[in-house]
Structures are given as C-alpha cells and as structure tokens.
Motif scaffolding. Structure first.
Motif, mmCIF file in Angstrom:
data_model
loop_
_atom_site.group_PDB
_atom_site.id
_atom_site.type_symbol
_atom_site.label_atom_id
_atom_site.label_comp_id
_atom_site.label_asym_id
_atom_site.label_seq_id
_atom_site.Cartn_x
_atom_site.Cartn_y
_atom_site.Cartn_z
ATOM 1 N N ALA A 30 0.823 -1.216 0.000
ATOM 2 C CA ALA A 30 0.000 0.000 0.000
ATOM 3 C C ALA A 30 0.860 1.271 0.000
ATOM 4 C CB ALA A 30 -0.948 -0.002 1.202
ATOM 5 N N LEU A 31 2.128 1.175 0.373
ATOM 6 C CA LEU A 31 3.013 2.342 0.367
ATOM 7 C C LEU A 31 3.233 2.892 -1.043
ATOM 8 C CD1 LEU A 31 5.721 1.200 2.939
ATOM 9 C CD2 LEU A 31 3.976 2.954 3.284
ATOM 10 N N VAL A 38 -3.988 6.709 0.803
ATOM 11 C CA VAL A 38 -3.636 5.314 1.092
ATOM 12 C C VAL A 38 -2.157 5.226 1.492
ATOM 13 C CG1 VAL A 38 -3.370 3.002 0.085
ATOM 14 C CG2 VAL A 38 -5.442 4.342 -0.370
ATOM 15 N N ARG A 39 -1.283 5.907 0.744
ATOM 16 C CA ARG A 39 0.147 5.878 1.074
ATOM 17 C C ARG A 39 0.400 6.429 2.477
ATOM 18 N NH1 ARG A 39 0.385 8.144 -4.104
ATOM 19 N NH2 ARG A 39 1.270 10.103 -3.328
ATOM 20 N N ALA A 41 -1.736 6.627 5.037
ATOM 21 C CA ALA A 41 -2.287 5.709 6.048
ATOM 22 C C ALA A 41 -1.377 4.497 6.220
ATOM 23 C CB ALA A 41 -3.701 5.282 5.659
ATOM 24 N N ALA A 42 -0.872 3.973 5.125
ATOM 25 C CA ALA A 42 0.013 2.809 5.206
ATOM 26 C C ALA A 42 1.299 3.148 5.962
ATOM 27 C CB ALA A 42 0.344 2.301 3.798
ATOM 28 N N ALA A 43 1.842 4.340 5.723
ATOM 29 C CA ALA A 43 3.069 4.743 6.414
ATOM 30 C C ALA A 43 2.852 4.793 7.924
ATOM 31 C CB ALA A 43 3.548 6.096 5.893
ATOM 32 N N LEU A 44 1.743 5.374 8.342
ATOM 33 C CA LEU A 44 1.479 5.428 9.789
ATOM 34 C C LEU A 44 1.241 4.039 10.366
ATOM 35 C CD1 LEU A 44 -0.627 8.587 10.615
ATOM 36 C CD2 LEU A 44 1.736 8.065 11.165
ATOM 37 N N THR A 45 0.618 3.168 9.590
ATOM 38 C CA THR A 45 0.395 1.805 10.062
ATOM 39 C C THR A 45 1.722 1.137 10.388
ATOM 40 O OG1 THR A 45 -1.628 1.611 8.759
ATOM 41 C CG2 THR A 45 -0.615 -0.435 9.482
ATOM 42 N N VAL A 46 2.712 1.321 9.520
ATOM 43 C CA VAL A 46 4.028 0.706 9.738
ATOM 44 C C VAL A 46 4.609 1.144 11.070
ATOM 45 C CG1 VAL A 46 6.414 0.589 8.921
ATOM 46 C CG2 VAL A 46 4.543 0.425 7.284
ATOM 47 N N LYS A 47 4.462 2.420 11.377
ATOM 48 C CA LYS A 47 5.048 2.924 12.628
ATOM 49 C C LYS A 47 4.557 2.134 13.838
ATOM 50 C CE LYS A 47 5.494 6.766 15.711
ATOM 51 N NZ LYS A 47 5.201 8.112 16.069
ATOM 52 N N PHE A 48 3.309 1.712 13.805
ATOM 53 C CA PHE A 48 2.724 1.081 14.991
ATOM 54 C C PHE A 48 2.727 -0.443 14.955
ATOM 55 C CE2 PHE A 48 1.027 5.372 14.911
ATOM 56 C CZ PHE A 48 1.326 5.779 16.191
ATOM 57 N N LEU A 49 3.245 -1.020 13.888
ATOM 58 C CA LEU A 49 3.350 -2.474 13.848
ATOM 59 C C LEU A 49 4.561 -2.914 14.663
ATOM 60 C CD1 LEU A 49 2.573 -3.281 10.098
ATOM 61 C CD2 LEU A 49 1.104 -3.673 12.078
ATOM 62 N N PRO A 50 4.508 -4.125 15.212
ATOM 63 C CA PRO A 50 5.674 -4.611 15.956
ATOM 64 C C PRO A 50 6.807 -4.976 14.994
ATOM 65 C CG PRO A 50 3.981 -6.304 15.861
ATOM 66 C CD PRO A 50 3.396 -5.072 15.235
ATOM 67 N N ASP A 51 8.012 -5.052 15.523
ATOM 68 C CA ASP A 51 9.152 -5.480 14.709
ATOM 69 C C ASP A 51 9.006 -6.962 14.401
ATOM 70 O OD1 ASP A 51 10.433 -3.042 14.526
ATOM 71 O OD2 ASP A 51 11.407 -3.287 16.470
ATOM 72 N N PRO A 52 9.594 -7.428 13.325
ATOM 73 C CA PRO A 52 10.511 -6.728 12.430
ATOM 74 C C PRO A 52 9.759 -5.959 11.339
ATOM 75 C CG PRO A 52 10.432 -9.024 11.814
ATOM 76 C CD PRO A 52 9.525 -8.857 13.004
ATOM 77 N N ASP A 54 11.683 -4.294 8.939
ATOM 78 C CA ASP A 54 12.752 -4.011 7.982
ATOM 79 C C ASP A 54 12.264 -3.949 6.538
ATOM 80 O OD1 ASP A 54 14.492 -3.904 10.076
ATOM 81 O OD2 ASP A 54 15.416 -5.844 9.697
ATOM 82 N N ALA A 55 11.287 -4.776 6.177
ATOM 83 C CA ALA A 55 10.785 -4.793 4.796
ATOM 84 C C ALA A 55 10.166 -3.461 4.395
ATOM 85 C CB ALA A 55 9.768 -5.911 4.623
ATOM 86 N N ALA A 56 9.786 -2.663 5.368
ATOM 87 C CA ALA A 56 9.132 -1.385 5.077
ATOM 88 C C ALA A 56 10.123 -0.224 4.972
ATOM 89 C CB ALA A 56 8.094 -1.075 6.150
ATOM 90 N N ILE A 57 11.343 -0.401 5.425
ATOM 91 C CA ILE A 57 12.272 0.732 5.491
ATOM 92 C C ILE A 57 12.561 1.318 4.115
ATOM 93 C CG2 ILE A 57 14.622 1.441 6.085
ATOM 94 C CD1 ILE A 57 14.416 -0.374 8.546
ATOM 95 N N ASP A 58 12.948 0.502 3.159
ATOM 96 C CA ASP A 58 13.288 1.040 1.834
ATOM 97 C C ASP A 58 12.103 1.732 1.164
ATOM 98 O OD1 ASP A 58 15.934 0.303 2.136
ATOM 99 O OD2 ASP A 58 15.699 -1.607 1.086
ATOM 100 N N PRO A 59 10.893 1.128 1.168
ATOM 101 C CA PRO A 59 9.754 1.842 0.579
ATOM 102 C C PRO A 59 9.422 3.145 1.315
ATOM 103 C CG PRO A 59 9.226 -0.487 0.816
ATOM 104 C CD PRO A 59 10.536 -0.252 1.513
#
Length: 168
Positions: A30-31, A38-39, A41-52, A54-59
């Motif tokens: 969705a990023l 949508v982009r 909302a997806a970015a904020l979702t990543v912030k609150f997901l637990p680790d790991p 890493d797959a989201a860092i580059d996007p």
C-alpha cells in the motif's frame, strides 16, 4: 480496505490495534498505491506495527524522499523516525535539504538515532539558525546528562569540529 482511499484511515486504525506483524507485506504494498491518502495511512500503520519492520524501510525512505505529496512524505518520515533504524541515517541527512516539516522530523530523528557521524550535518543546520537542531545535538551527544569532562572526552573522540559550544 487499506487500499481504498475512502476507508484507508479507518483500516489504518484497525491494523494498528491488531498489532499483527503478518499484515506488513500488504501494508508495504500500500506504500506505493496511487492515492496519497492510502500511502499516508500505510506509512502510519508501519510505525505502529511490531518489529521486524525491515521490509518497510526502503519503501518508506523512497516515499519520504520522492513522494510528490506532502502528507505521505511527512507520514513516511514519522514512521521511519518511529522505527529508528540506524540505516535510515543517510535518508534523514538527505531530508535535511527539504523545506517542510519532513526536515524538522529528520533533524529530530538524527538526534534520536544517535550516530556521532551526524554531528557535522547537524552543526551545518545549526549554523543556519535552525532551532530544532540544538535539541537534536543535545540528544545525540547526551550532553545534558554528562559532566563537562565527560562531554569533552566524547567530543574529542567523535568530532573534529571546533563548534563544540553550539551543542551545549
């Protein structure tokens, strides 16, 4: 529902509450959605997901540096700041050249990441009278909790810059 601009904000909230790392692949996809809502909302979702995460860092880095819309760029910066990975340092240094709220978040993030290599970049921003930089430098060097002799030793080890007093 995260991929629908009309329901993206609600889906973002629901995914944060779930706190389920298995949704990360869908969120990463969705990023790159065509809709800025949508982009973002997806970015904020990543912030609150637990680790790991890493797959989201580059996007997220790509979004922060290249997105044409302010809101997704800002939210990507918020998410990256929340992740706090040291490998985001270069992207935040690049974001120092932005003239919007992303730059302020980059300054904060560089202070939080805490890598001494960041001192010269932050001192350059301080030279331009950017007030947020003083807090970032203080956090990065931890000078608020150090005794003067400890700070002097830290500075000698980590910086060749003569503008030491700008940090204090």
């Amino acid at each position: 529902r995260l991929n629908d601009p009309k329901t993206a904000s609600r889906a973002d909230h629901e995914l944060r509450v779930l706190h389920d790392p298995s949704v990360l692949p869908d969120v990463v996809q969705a990023l790159s959605h065509e809709s800025p809502k949508v982009r973002a909302a997806a970015a904020l979702t990543v912030k609150f997901l637990p680790d790991p995460r890493d797959a989201a860092i580059d996007p997220l880095v790509k979004m922060m540096l290249e997105d044409t819309d302010e809101d997704p760029r800002y939210r990507a910066a918020v998410a990256l700041q929340g992740i706090g990975a040291a490998r985001t340092r270069e992207a935040f240094v690049e974001a120092l050249e932005y003239s919007d709220q992303v730059r302020r978040l980059a300054i904060e993030a560089l202070g939080m990441i805490g890598e001494p290599e960041t001192v010269p970049e932050l001192l350059e921003r301080r030279a331009k009278n950017e007030h947020d930089v003083a807090v970032a430098l203080s956090r990065l060097t931890n000078c608020a909790t150090m005794k003067p002799a400890e700070f002097d030793a830290w500075w000698k080890e980590h910086s060749k810059d003569t503008r030491r007093d700008w940090v204090l």
